[in-house]
Design a protein around this motif. Structure first.
Motif, short mmCIF file in Angstrom:
data_model
loop_
_atom_site.label_atom_id
_atom_site.label_comp_id
_atom_site.label_asym_id
_atom_site.label_seq_id
_atom_site.Cartn_x
_atom_site.Cartn_y
_atom_site.Cartn_z
N GLN A 80 9.81 -1.25 11.30
CA GLN A 80 9.83 -2.58 10.71
C GLN A 80 10.06 -2.51 9.20
O GLN A 80 9.59 -1.59 8.55
CB GLN A 80 8.49 -3.29 10.99
CG GLN A 80 8.43 -4.71 10.52
CD GLN A 80 9.52 -5.58 11.12
OE1 GLN A 80 9.62 -5.70 12.33
NE2 GLN A 80 10.34 -6.16 10.28
N TYR A 117 9.91 -4.51 5.33
CA TYR A 117 9.18 -5.52 4.57
C TYR A 117 9.68 -5.55 3.13
O TYR A 117 10.01 -4.51 2.57
CB TYR A 117 7.67 -5.19 4.51
CG TYR A 117 7.00 -5.16 5.85
CD1 TYR A 117 6.44 -6.31 6.39
CD2 TYR A 117 6.91 -3.98 6.57
CE1 TYR A 117 5.81 -6.29 7.62
CE2 TYR A 117 6.28 -3.94 7.80
CZ TYR A 117 5.74 -5.10 8.32
OH TYR A 117 5.13 -5.07 9.54
N ARG A 150 3.84 -9.54 0.76
CA ARG A 150 4.64 -8.79 1.73
C ARG A 150 5.31 -9.76 2.69
O ARG A 150 4.67 -10.65 3.23
CB ARG A 150 3.71 -7.85 2.50
CG ARG A 150 4.44 -6.97 3.49
CD ARG A 150 3.66 -5.72 3.71
NE ARG A 150 3.01 -5.71 5.00
CZ ARG A 150 2.49 -4.61 5.53
NH1 ARG A 150 2.52 -3.48 4.87
NH2 ARG A 150 1.91 -4.65 6.69
N LYS A 184 8.01 -9.87 5.99
CA LYS A 184 8.72 -9.13 7.04
C LYS A 184 10.18 -9.55 7.08
O LYS A 184 10.51 -10.72 6.86
CB LYS A 184 8.05 -9.45 8.38
CG LYS A 184 8.58 -8.73 9.56
CD LYS A 184 7.75 -9.12 10.78
CE LYS A 184 8.29 -8.53 12.03
NZ LYS A 184 7.48 -8.93 13.20
#
Length: 86
Positions: free
Chosen positions: A28, A30, A37, A39
């Motif tokens: 993933q 970010y 933060r 995504k």
């Protein structure tokens, strides 16, 4: 260079332009700056690479391409004539 970005892609570019760092945790990605933060999907990053806005470096990082930085600079220039745009 004529770039048509989606609102999400434009947001991603904005994060990078305002000093957010793009990090990868497992599979993933970010955008990180201080305690903030956000995504981002890998398919969004790949679409930005395909459109020429991002480049994938040898170190495996994503960053704004030089061509895209120049494009943004030209688009923001108040002196530019409509006849010189590409």
């Amino acid at each position: 260079m004529k770039l048509k970005l989606t609102p999400t892609q434009n947001l991603c570019v904005g994060f990078l332009e305002t000093g957010f760092e793009l990090i990868q945790v497992d599979d993933q990605y970010y955008f990180v700056k201080g305690d903030r933060r956000q995504k981002v999907l890998s398919k969004t990053l790949e679409a930005l690479v395909t459109r020429g806005a991002l480049k994938h470096t040898r170190e495996g990082k994503y960053e704004l391409s030089d061509e895209f930085k120049q494009h943004r600079k030209r688009m923001r220039s108040p002196v530019e004539s409509k006849h010189t745009r590409h």
